[in-house]
Design a protein around this motif. Structure first.
Motif, PDB file in Angstrom:
ATOM      1  N   ALA A 241      50.008  36.056  36.929  1.00 43.63           N
ATOM      2  CA  ALA A 241      49.855  37.350  36.248  1.00 43.63           C
ATOM      3  C   ALA A 241      48.931  37.222  35.051  1.00 43.63           C
ATOM      4  O   ALA A 241      48.060  38.079  34.809  1.00 43.63           O
ATOM      5  N   GLU A 242      49.085  36.133  34.284  1.00 43.30           N
ATOM      6  CA  GLU A 242      48.219  35.909  33.123  1.00 43.30           C
ATOM      7  C   GLU A 242      46.778  35.667  33.566  1.00 43.30           C
ATOM      8  O   GLU A 242      45.829  36.170  32.937  1.00 43.30           O
ATOM      9  N   LEU A 243      46.594  34.918  34.649  1.00 41.70           N
ATOM     10  CA  LEU A 243      45.251  34.620  35.139  1.00 41.70           C
ATOM     11  C   LEU A 243      44.519  35.895  35.555  1.00 41.70           C
ATOM     12  O   LEU A 243      43.371  36.123  35.156  1.00 41.70           O
ATOM     13  N   VAL A 244      45.171  36.718  36.358  1.00 36.27           N
ATOM     14  CA  VAL A 244      44.527  37.922  36.873  1.00 36.27           C
ATOM     15  C   VAL A 244      44.273  38.934  35.755  1.00 36.27           C
ATOM     16  O   VAL A 244      43.255  39.637  35.761  1.00 36.27           O
ATOM     17  N   ALA A 245      45.178  38.983  34.766  1.00 35.31           N
ATOM     18  CA  ALA A 245      44.970  39.889  33.640  1.00 35.31           C
ATOM     19  C   ALA A 245      43.760  39.458  32.806  1.00 35.31           C
ATOM     20  O   ALA A 245      42.990  40.294  32.331  1.00 35.31           O
ATOM     21  N   ALA A 246      43.585  38.146  32.651  1.00 36.37           N
ATOM     22  CA  ALA A 246      42.473  37.648  31.847  1.00 36.37           C
ATOM     23  C   ALA A 246      41.155  37.666  32.616  1.00 36.37           C
ATOM     24  O   ALA A 246      40.091  37.877  32.026  1.00 36.37           O
ATOM     25  N   TYR A 247      41.227  37.473  33.937  1.00 34.91           N
ATOM     26  CA  TYR A 247      40.011  37.383  34.747  1.00 34.91           C
ATOM     27  C   TYR A 247      40.189  38.264  35.985  1.00 34.91           C
ATOM     28  O   TYR A 247      40.508  37.760  37.084  1.00 34.91           O
ATOM     29  N   PRO A 248      39.994  39.574  35.859  1.00 31.05           N
ATOM     30  CA  PRO A 248      40.257  40.508  36.964  1.00 31.05           C
ATOM     31  C   PRO A 248      39.471  40.190  38.244  1.00 31.05           C
ATOM     32  O   PRO A 248      39.912  40.550  39.334  1.00 31.05           O
ATOM     33  N   ALA A 249      38.332  39.507  38.114  1.00 33.15           N
ATOM     34  CA  ALA A 249      37.549  39.188  39.306  1.00 33.15           C
ATOM     35  C   ALA A 249      38.329  38.307  40.278  1.00 33.15           C
ATOM     36  O   ALA A 249      38.066  38.317  41.490  1.00 33.15           O
ATOM     37  N   LEU A 250      39.306  37.562  39.764  1.00 35.80           N
ATOM     38  CA  LEU A 250      40.076  36.671  40.632  1.00 35.80           C
ATOM     39  C   LEU A 250      41.173  37.411  41.387  1.00 35.80           C
ATOM     40  O   LEU A 250      41.855  36.807  42.221  1.00 35.80           O
ATOM     41  N   ALA A 251      41.367  38.696  41.097  1.00 40.95           N
ATOM     42  CA  ALA A 251      42.388  39.466  41.818  1.00 40.95           C
ATOM     43  C   ALA A 251      42.064  39.530  43.312  1.00 40.95           C
ATOM     44  O   ALA A 251      42.970  39.667  44.144  1.00 40.95           O
ATOM     45  N   ARG A 252      40.788  39.409  43.665  1.00 40.87           N
ATOM     46  CA  ARG A 252      40.425  39.410  45.083  1.00 40.87           C
ATOM     47  C   ARG A 252      40.926  38.153  45.788  1.00 40.87           C
ATOM     48  O   ARG A 252      41.172  38.156  46.998  1.00 40.87           O
ATOM     49  N   GLU A 253      41.068  37.076  45.022  1.00 42.90           N
ATOM     50  CA  GLU A 253      41.597  35.834  45.595  1.00 42.90           C
ATOM     51  C   GLU A 253      43.115  35.884  45.720  1.00 42.90           C
ATOM     52  O   GLU A 253      43.695  35.238  46.594  1.00 42.90           O
ATOM     53  N   TYR A 254      43.758  36.629  44.831  1.00 39.72           N
ATOM     54  CA  TYR A 254      45.214  36.667  44.770  1.00 39.72           C
ATOM     55  C   TYR A 254      45.695  38.118  44.698  1.00 39.72           C
ATOM     56  O   TYR A 254      46.014  38.619  43.619  1.00 39.72           O
ATOM     57  N   PRO A 255      45.763  38.822  45.834  1.00 38.81           N
ATOM     58  CA  PRO A 255      46.199  40.221  45.812  1.00 38.81           C
ATOM     59  C   PRO A 255      47.612  40.407  45.262  1.00 38.81           C
ATOM     60  O   PRO A 255      47.899  41.392  44.599  1.00 38.81           O
ATOM     61  N   SER A 256      48.513  39.449  45.549  1.00 40.89           N
ATOM     62  CA  SER A 256      49.878  39.508  45.032  1.00 40.89           C
ATOM     63  C   SER A 256      50.445  38.098  45.032  1.00 40.89           C
ATOM     64  O   SER A 256      49.958  37.214  45.748  1.00 40.89           O
ATOM     65  N   HIS A 257      51.496  37.902  44.230  1.00 47.04           N
ATOM     66  CA  HIS A 257      52.095  36.572  44.170  1.00 47.04           C
ATOM     67  C   HIS A 257      52.792  36.233  45.492  1.00 47.04           C
ATOM     68  O   HIS A 257      52.737  35.085  45.951  1.00 47.04           O
TER      69      HIS A 257
END
Length: 344
Positions: A241-257
């Protein structure tokens, strides 16, 4: 099996300066305290090889101090290494006390069991070594699933000691025979009568013994040369959650936990099905990932850094072997047994 020195050093022309290598590792541990455990254990192994066993004990004591450089991931392993080292330079009583503590702790990691059992075996305490190997096998292995690679030395060591004690084969011995893939059968390698042939004047007996020793050395080198695991990266829920909040571009790699966890298990099963051995999982943290990105002079939002980060963690000894046994805690951190969680 204890990784005292890389296999390639056995044949290289240039001998290793173990004291210099130990001092280099100590300096590195000072710069990277988060990796101090692995680095100082390696440094202590070099000191032991150089005969500086008192200095090696100092490093083990440093790691086991009330305020170590960083929290230890495997304090039982460090204690086992310390005990083996102490016994080698005359501190038998202290070594025995530590070994008793290691066995009482019943670690789930095979390495401490192997180290203390081999130490007992090396000092002709065969009954105690046999008891230690057997306790480890009963604790870590089940008949329902194949033993992980890390537990093979337990079975091989137990087989060897039982041959010296003149015991008949049992179920664990049969399993050790099945797992051994060398050209010389395990029974021949562990035959107590082999030592007699070393003093023989018969050229055929000597040649046969040379062939056996070459096979044993080849298996030993293969184990020492085994690379760090092929690992998959695991982000705990809070870290992801902290990673995706800080670097939204990585949300494509991790759609959900949840999808991230399912992908980890599926990827590892696919690798195992393809014949890939020595698999593992490394757990990531955002600060560690950011530090790695800085060392690579790259932005943390770059997805291509993720496999490099994974490999770096695995090479530093941070990978947990996969799969765990069905009764062990699942790698995902749910608190449930693997067999009830992602091992279903």
């Amino acid at each position: 099996m204890r990784r005292d020195t890389p296999a390639e050093n056995a044949e290289n022309a240039d001998p290793v300066d173990h004291i210099a290598e130990a001092e280099r590792l100590e300096r590195t541990a000072g710069r990277y305290p988060e990796d101090a455990e692995q680095l100082l254990v390696q440094a202590a192994a070099h000191l032991e090889l150089a005969g500086a066993r008192a200095r090696a004990s100092t490093l083990y004591d440093r790691l086991l101090a009330p305020s170590p450089p960083a929290p230890l991931e495997n304090p039982t392993l460090v204690r086992a290494l310390k005990a083996a080292n102490l016994w080698e330079y005359g501190h038998e009583a202290e070594a025995r006390a530590i070994i008793d503590g290691v066995r009482a702790a019943a670690p789930k990691d095979p390495a401490p069991w192997v180290i203390v059992a081999e130490s007992l075996e090396a000092h002709d305490e065969l009954e105690a070594a046999h008891e230690t190997y057997t306790r480890a096998a009963n604790l870590l292995l089940t008949e329902e699933e194949p033993p992980p690679y890390t537990t093979h030395p337990i079975l091989f060591g137990r087989h060897r000691v039982r041959r010296m004690l003149g015991e008949d084969h049992d179920t664990w011995d049969a399993l050790a025979d099945d797992l051994h893939g060398g050209p010389v059968p395990l029974d021949e390698l562990h035959d107590p009568k082999r030592v007699w042939s070393l003093g023989s004047d018969n050229p055929a007996e000597l040649q046969a013994e040379i062939s056996r020793l070459r096979a044993e050395l080849g298996a030993y080198r293969e184990a020492l040369s085994r690379p760090y695991p092929v690992a998959v990266l695991h982000w705990p829920a809070a870290e992801l959650a902290e990673l995706v909040a800080a670097y939204p571009a990585l949300a494509r790699e991790y759609p959900s936990h949840e999808e991230h966890l399912a992908t980890i298990e599926a990827s590892l099963r696919e690798l195992a099905a393809s014949g890939t051995a020595n698999l593992g999982i490394v757990t990531a943290t955002v600060p560690s990932y950011e530090a790695f990105a800085a060392s690579e002079s790259a932005p943390p939002s770059d997805p291509s850094l993720l496999p490099q980060y994974t490999t770096t963690l695995a090479s530093r000894g941070r990978a947990l072997p996969w799969p765990p046994s069905r009764t062990e805690a699942c790698w995902c951190g749910s608190g449930r047994g693997y067999g009830e969680c992602h091992g279903v």
